[in-house]
Design a protein around this motif. Structure first.
Motif, PDB file in Angstrom:
ATOM      1  N   LYS A 149       1.415  -1.066  -0.348  1.00  0.00           N
ATOM      2  CA  LYS A 149       0.279   0.099  -0.060  1.00  0.00           C
ATOM      3  C   LYS A 149       0.905   1.219  -0.441  1.00  0.00           C
ATOM      4  N   PRO A 150       0.529   2.231  -0.268  1.00  0.00           N
ATOM      5  CA  PRO A 150       1.375   3.654   0.232  1.00  0.00           C
ATOM      6  C   PRO A 150       1.727   3.647   0.984  1.00  0.00           C
ATOM      7  N   PHE A 151       3.323   3.632   1.587  1.00  0.00           N
ATOM      8  CA  PHE A 151       3.930   3.527   2.860  1.00  0.00           C
ATOM      9  C   PHE A 151       3.446   2.980   4.066  1.00  0.00           C
ATOM     10  N   GLU A 152       3.152   1.032   3.098  1.00  0.00           N
ATOM     11  CA  GLU A 152       3.132   0.147   3.437  1.00  0.00           C
ATOM     12  C   GLU A 152       3.756  -1.253   3.282  1.00  0.00           C
ATOM     13  N   VAL A 171       6.580  -0.063   7.443  1.00  0.00           N
ATOM     14  CA  VAL A 171       5.855   0.971   7.523  1.00  0.00           C
ATOM     15  C   VAL A 171       6.682   2.636   7.029  1.00  0.00           C
ATOM     16  N   TYR A 172       6.271   3.445   6.265  1.00  0.00           N
ATOM     17  CA  TYR A 172       7.721   3.750   6.118  1.00  0.00           C
ATOM     18  C   TYR A 172       7.180   5.212   6.061  1.00  0.00           C
ATOM     19  N   GLY A 173       8.109   6.013   6.121  1.00  0.00           N
ATOM     20  CA  GLY A 173       7.849   8.158   5.483  1.00  0.00           C
ATOM     21  C   GLY A 173       7.437   8.502   4.811  1.00  0.00           C
ATOM     22  N   LYS A 174       7.263   9.435   4.729  1.00  0.00           N
ATOM     23  CA  LYS A 174       7.747  10.006   3.832  1.00  0.00           C
ATOM     24  C   LYS A 174       9.094  10.131   3.013  1.00  0.00           C
ATOM     25  N   GLN A 221       9.659   3.650   9.218  1.00  0.00           N
ATOM     26  CA  GLN A 221       9.890   4.000  10.116  1.00  0.00           C
ATOM     27  C   GLN A 221       9.106   2.792  11.359  1.00  0.00           C
ATOM     28  N   ARG A 222       8.703   1.597  11.241  1.00  0.00           N
ATOM     29  CA  ARG A 222       8.608   1.170  11.926  1.00  0.00           C
ATOM     30  C   ARG A 222       8.574  -0.973  10.677  1.00  0.00           C
TER      31      ARG A 222
END
Lengths: 835, 501
Positions: A509-512, A530-533, A550-551
């Motif tokens: 998914k966007p950012f995941e 999980v991603y950041g910007k 991020q996580r």
């Protein structure tokens, strides 16, 4: 409704190979420009000269049969003046009258798919295109031979039935052609009111798990403290609501149906149709049923689409129906031996197959003519063997493609290898009845080198799903996506047992990004990142756009070699917070797992020293307060290990991203330019295999050639001397022969003299040696004497051998000479001169 | 190296150990931490004590989790003081002065043993070390080739070093070792190639085969013994051992001196045996029924416990994840909101404790129910068996009958033989016969009593153990819940306190 493309169908139907290419090239426009019409083009003309004689004339038996049929027709017309004429002796494509039963030619073709009725029926439906009867309420005037129908790949419903019946009889079924009446949809092959069979949900046989037997000591469930009354009231309300919605739905459906209902057919009951009847008995058919040859589907004999039956026939006999068909075929019986219901044309042995034994005795007193002809059997079929070439079989559809329109759906079928992208089936479903707004497009492919098997596009959500067969290097099995741009929403499934990392599914998914694994040795089964910007990262001198982690969460199955309280169940790396959270597996009889939280010490920076580890950086919960707490050393070591793991995990995730990008780019490439795989067992298509075969053949040929050349021409040297005359005169021949013989004689002589000279030489040397010995034998040492003696015996032996050879040669030489003379006499170039 | 210059032999002492551990333990930051914390001897996994001129092994009994111990290049003369190191996998005693292999019996996990360069002449006392993979006896004084045969019992042995022994000078040394240790892969630093194996096999084929045959027979005998032992155990579990034959009958007459003198009446033995077998069969079937009953009870109770545990674990996990969310809110600046969250979480925690407790109580009730059922059923079953066992009464009847007949016959015979002084002999005969009878009855009674006491004690033991287990389980769960909830509450309180400051 049957739709045929506007192909410029060649006038003669035998499609030759070079024409096929033209057709293929014109196919691209075909797919778009088809019109909704049945075949309206002129029938291809029969090349009479090519037809076998049995097509053009009747044998004596056939003539007799025709006469009997005529007799039958007359009597029938007399007895049943109200009924329509029967189809008994229509003309064939060569305009010769033939009895319908003899048009059936039972054939078993060497294709496994044609061994059962489903295969035969769908083949006939696919292979032929329909020509409508004109007018629709009259029997056809002409009934072509099945060979001609298969050649032209077009025919009326009667032609369809004849071909199908021939194949079914060949496959051992008890099959009959039925001439009768059917509904408009059936006659016109109009399926636009039916659901597409591919869309019908697969009936899943729900095998409910057998309820576990109540064991003797099963615990009683805790007492339910809810009011039964309230529950009943609730249930009642629910049921009412459900019933209301159901009713609404039904009403809506009925209305919808009402709207879709076709206008009544003025010709209902009059439209002539021909189909196939399969009687039970043979090949484990449990019940009689009909097959519609136009669609290849089976119907029960009571189906309301079939409105009446005039007659049925197989290759042995012809029966006329005497039963009432006012209310369709509902109450028909198909006991063809029952004389009160069926009237036969021929009586005889053939009847015994399908009738009861008691009716067998009766037929004698039926007709006067029958008396003298009671053992008259149906003449053998006048049709030549039915043959379908493998290439035609593979092409299957007329022109390699067929389009069928169903209710709110359109099905396009193509022969394999016909289209460049390997498309074989395409199903478009629409939202409306007029088929203008597509809702899903589903495509099936074959022989694609990227192993794509199936693709489905939902136009609403714009989501594409693709299924792949095993064999890809990236082990991709399933791919759902909106676009092929990386870092967007997608799902990829993999054949996990092929991959070394056991990856089964990756959902983005966007950012995941979530990955699941199967059967890994480190028991990892789940990883979620999980991603950041997105930020710019400079790595190896290049600026990269990268999303910072991020996580990361990882989960593990239980590793039974470790105690549960030491076996990690879940690791969460909160990168942004510099925290690591470890949860261990539950112990066997516990409900709360142990966990540990670490705070990462700061690394050494320019001004600061690296932060030292302190016990305050760790917090956690231990289930059993009596167990020994972790020592600081253990905690520190754990933390170091986890920090290393964190780096590894990041590398893994970056690798995954890289893999996604590479898969996407390769998919893009494959989609725009795909090759079709050709099996090595397919010599017609596989260029390599064919070349190899040809090469092999050529080699074999050359080898043969060389062997031939090896046989020496005895005459060649002499002939060269004569100046290689084209044709030998007898004088030349004689000259040649004597030359040849003389030469051989000379050769033999030379050999004899050679041996002779060797003997002389040996003897001379021996004599010399003897002389030398006599001179010096007094002063010689023992050794020298031995040498001498050895030499003497040796030389004597050599001389003896040479003498033997000479004798043999002299004995053999005349024989050899004679043999050569004989051989020359028989020599092909000389033989004519010495006869 | 300074140790080498100091020639005085030493005994392992506290100081030496401390120094070695500090040297070999974790370095860097980890080392600092461990120093601060103090080292526990029980936790040390590896220890190297080489080149220290050690004469006597001592002081090592604390190192219970040690897996690797190096004592090479010392002057050790006796292997001793290693009894507590049961987790040892690797032991290096090379370059010492050991003469006899001893004191290794307890090290059953040992895989790698090196006794290189010692003074050993006989390979012995290694029987318990069945996990040995690598053995090194190089540079010793082994002179008898037969020593190799001792190594046949180590099924996992793959690497062997015997180089530098007297036996190596024998011509057939290599082939002999290869033939008698067919699983060996490396011998004396070299891989054993196919060719060597082949020549060895052909040379010693018959000898080895004979040996294998013997070993196989021994093994079979052992297995047979095991099977019969198991059978006997089964019979014992069914409380009917030695009742499937004439054993009881035989024992009745074994300890009966008079009985032997009195002729045995025909029919008695077979009847007795039939009765015994009857009891035996019934015992076995009833035993099977009882085991099935017990098994079904255990599966059901385990199922219930597992089910309950799963539910409770789910509830706890749900709570834990929500709690963590609250804990992560520490950064929130809004004090009121945080306060709210904390109090909400506290409330939830007490609710959780209640839910879990009620779930546990429910389970206890359920288990109690089925336990009662089980208790009733099993005591019924035992009662049924006991009733059946009163077949022994028939034995007694038989014996009584036998006794009467015997007495009758004895008297009749007596009358025939001595017509006159019948009275004085009569007493003697009657006494003898009734004494014999009493012994027989006693035997039967004893057997019956034994059976009854054992089955009753089995039943009460079983019921008690089930009950105890359940109590233990319940206590454990309750303490677990309390422990967790108090932990959670403490954490929340801490959070609140830190907030207030």
């Amino acid at each position: 409704m049957e739709v045929l493309p506007e192909v410029d169908c060649e006038e003669d139907v035998t499609i030759t190979d070079d024409e096929e290419d033209d057709e293929e090239s014109s196919l691209s426009n075909i797919r778009i420009t088809h019109t909704v019409t049945h075949i309206a083009k002129p029938r291809p003309q029969v090349a009479l000269s090519k037809c076998p004689s049995s097509y053009k004339e009747n044998s004596s038996q056939e003539k007799l049969m025709a006469a009997m049929a005529e007799n039958f027709r007359q009597q029938y017309a007399l007895l049943y003046p109200d009924r329509k004429a029967l189809l008994l002796c229509p003309v064939n494509e060569c305009s010769v009258q033939k009895f319908v039963s003899t048009t059936l030619r039972s054939t078993l073709l060497p294709y496994p798919e044609l061994y059962d009725w489903e295969g035969c029926a769908s083949f006939v439906a696919d292979y032929l295109s329909l020509e409508l009867l004109d007018p629709p309420f009259e029997l056809p005037k002409q009934l072509s031979s099945p060979t001609w129908v298969l050649q032209t790949q077009r025919g009326t419903c009667f032609d369809f039935s004849i071909v199908l019946c021939s194949l079914l009889l060949g496959a051992g079924y008890n099959a009959y052609c039925v001439s009768g009446y059917a509904t408009k949809e059936m006659c016109l092959l109009d399926q636009s009111r039916q659901e597409c069979p591919l869309l019908q949900p697969q009936i899943q046989d729900k095998t409910e798990e057998p309820k576990k037997p109540m064991k003797k000591y099963s615990v009683k469930p805790p007492r339910d403290l809810h009011s039964n009354f309230e529950r009943r009231q609730e249930e009642k309300q629910q049921a009412e609501a459900e019933a209301a919605t159901l009713k609404k739905q039904l009403d809506a459906e009925r209305l919808q149906k009402e709207r879709e209902r076709p206008p009544p057919d003025p010709l209902r009951g009059l439209r002539v149709h021909c189909w196939v009847l399969l009687l039970s008995g043979n090949r484990e058919i449990p019940e009689n049923f009909f097959i519609d040859p136009l669609t290849g589907k089976s119907y029960s004999t009571t189906d309301e689409n079939f409105l009446g039956i005039e007659s049925v026939w197989n290759h042995q006999n012809y029966w006329v129906n005497k039963q009432d068909c006012t209310f369709g075929c509902n109450e028909m019986t198909f006991d063809l031996g029952d004389l009160s219901k069926w009237e036969y044309v021929l009586c005889g042995q053939s009847l015994s197959i399908i009738s009861d034994p008691k009716t067998l005795e009766e037929p004698e007193d039926e007709e006067e003519e029958m008396d003298e002809l009671k053992v008259f059997e149906m003449p053998p079929s006048w049709v030549t063997t039915i043959d379908i070439s493998p290439a035609d079989m593979e092409m299957r559809y007329p022109g390699g493609m067929k389009v069928i329109e169903y209710r709110k759906a359109k099905l396009e079928k193509f022969a394999p290898y016909l289209l460049k992208d390997g498309l074989v089936t395409k199903l478009t479903t629409y939202k409306d009845l007029d088929c203008t707004k597509a809702s899903t497009i589903k495509e099936w492919f074959k022989h694609r080198s990227d192993h794509l098997d199936e693709r489905e596009l939902h136009t609403d959500s714009n989501v594409t799903t693709e299924h792949f067969r095993p064999g890809r290097s990236d082990a991709l099995k399933y791919h759902r996506y909106v676009t092929l741009v990386p870092e967007t929403e997608r799902q990829m499934d993999f054949y996990s047992h092929i991959r070394t990392d056991g990856l089964a599914r990756r959902i983005e998914k966007p950012f995941e990004m979530t990955e699941t694994f199967e059967n890994r040795t480190d028991f990892l089964f789940y990883r979620n990142a999980v991603y950041g910007k997105q930020i710019k990262v400079i790595r190896a001198g290049e600026a990269l756009e990268q999303r910072p982690l991020q996580r990361v969460e990882e989960r593990f199955h239980r590793d039974h070699s470790k105690p549960a309280s030491k076996d990690v169940a879940e690791r969460i790396f909160v990168v942004s917070d510099r925290r690591i959270q470890v949860t261990f597996h539950l112990e066997d009889d516990r409900i709360i797992p142990a966990w540990l939280n670490f705070i990462k010490p700061k690394e050494a920076a320019d001004s600061q020293k690296a932060q030292a580890f302190t016990p305050q950086m760790v917090s956690g919960f231990q289930v059993d307060p009596s167990t020994k707490p972790y020592t600081n050393l253990q905690l520190y070591e754990m933390l170091v290990e986890l920090m290393r793991e964190e780096e590894n995990v990041e590398l893994h995730i970056r690798d995954s991203e890289k893999e996604v990008r590479s898969i996407l780019s390769s998919r893009e490439k494959e989609d725009s330019n795909t090759d079709l795989l050709i099996s090595i067992y397919n010599p017609t298509r596989n260029e390599m295999a064919r070349l190899h075969m040809e090469e092999k053949e050529r080699m074999a040929k050359e080898k043969k050639q060389r062997q031939k050349e090896k046989e020496l021409d005895l005459l060649a040297p002499s002939q060269v001397r004569l100046g290689l005359p084209e044709v030998l005169t007898s004088q030349d021949a004689l000259q040649l022969k004597t030359d040849c013989l003389n030469e051989f004689k000379q050769q033999l002589f030379n050999k004899a003299s050679l041996i002779q000279s060797r003997i002389e030489k040996e003897t001379e040397e021996l004599q010399k040696k003897q002389l030398w010995y006599q001179k010096n034998y007094l002063t010689m040492s023992n050794e020298d004497e031995d040498d001498y003696l050895a030499y003497c015996s040796d030389a004597m032996f050599r001389i003896h051998v040479l003498k033997m050879r000479l004798i043999r040669h002299k004995e053999r030489a005349p024989q050899k000479y004679l043999a050569l003379e004989e051989k020359l006499k028989r020599h092909p170039r000389l033989a004519s001169h010495f006869l | 190296m300074k140790d080498l210059t100091n020639d005085e032999p030493k005994v392992i002492d506290e100081e030496m150990l401390k120094q070695a551990i500090e040297e070999q333990g974790p370095q860097g930051q980890a080392g600092d931490i461990s120093k601060k914390e103090g080292i526990q001897y029980e936790d040390v996994l590896q220890l190297r004590l080489d080149y220290r001129n050690i004469l006597k092994i001592f002081h090592l009994w604390h190192f219970t989790s040690l897996t690797k111990l190096q004592l090479d290049n010392n002057v050790i003369e006796r292997i001793e003081g290693l009894e507590n190191l049961t987790n040892l996998v690797w032991l290096d005693l090379s370059f010492n002065n050991i003469q006899v292999i001893e004191g290794l019996e307890a090290l059953v996990k040992l895989q790698d043993l090196s006794l290189f360069n010692n003074r050993i002449s006989v390979i012995e006392n290694l029987d318990t070390l069945q996990n040995l993979h690598i053995l090194s006896f190089g540079n010793n004084a082994i002179a008898q080739l037969e020593n190799v045969l001792y190594l046949r019992k180590f099924k996992h042995l793959r690497t062997l070093n015997l180089a530098g022994n007297l036996i190596c000078e024998e011509e057939s040394y290599k082939t002999f070792v290869t033939a008698y240790l067919p699983d060996l892969v490396y011998l004396d630093y070299r891989l054993l190639d196919e060719q060597t194996r082949e020549t060895a096999n052909t040379k010693y084929k018959y000898a080895v085969e004979a040996m294998q045959q013997n070993e196989l027979q021994e093994q079979q005998a052992m297995e047979a013994q095991k099977i019969s032992n198991e059978e006997l155990q089964l019979h014992k579990d069914a409380f009917v051992e030695f009742l499937n034959g004439p054993q009881l009958f035989d024992s009745m007459f074994d300890e009966d001196p008079d009985g032997e003198k009195l002729a045995l009446l025909p029919g008695m033995e077979s009847k007795m045996e039939a009765l015994c077998v009857q009891i035996f069969d019934a015992g076995l079937t009833q035993h099977a029924q009882r085991t099935a009953e017990v098994e079904s009870f255990f599966t059901c109770s385990h199922e219930a416990v597992a089910d309950n545990r799963q539910k409770a674990a789910q509830i706890a996990a749900d709570f834990e994840s929500s709690r963590r969310q609250v804990m992560e809110m520490q950064q929130i600046t809004d004090v009121e909101l945080l306060e709210d969250n904390i109090s909400f979480c506290q409330e939830q925690a007490s609710q959780l404790s209640e839910t879990l407790m009620s779930l546990e109580l429910q389970l206890v009730d359920q288990l109690e129910d089925i336990f009662k059922d089980f208790e009733r059923n099993i005591s019924d079953m035992v009662g049924g068996f006991i009733e059946y066992v009163h077949t022994f009464a028939q034995c007694r009847d038989l014996e009584n009958q036998h006794h009467e007949q015997q007495l009758e016959i004895a008297l009749a015979t007596l009358e025939k033989v001595v017509k006159n002084d019948i009275d004085c002999y009569k007493d003697t005969v009657t006494n003898a016969v009734s004494a014999s009878h009493d012994t027989h009855l006693l035997k039967i009674d004893n057997r019956e009593d034994e059976l009854l006491t054992r089955i009753n004690s089995w039943m009460s033991g079983l019921l008690k153990s089930i009950h105890d287990e359940e109590v233990k389980r319940n206590r454990k769960r309750v303490s677990e819940i309390r422990n967790y909830v108090s932990y959670v509450k403490d954490e929340l309180e801490d959070m609140r306190m830190s907030e207030h400051h």
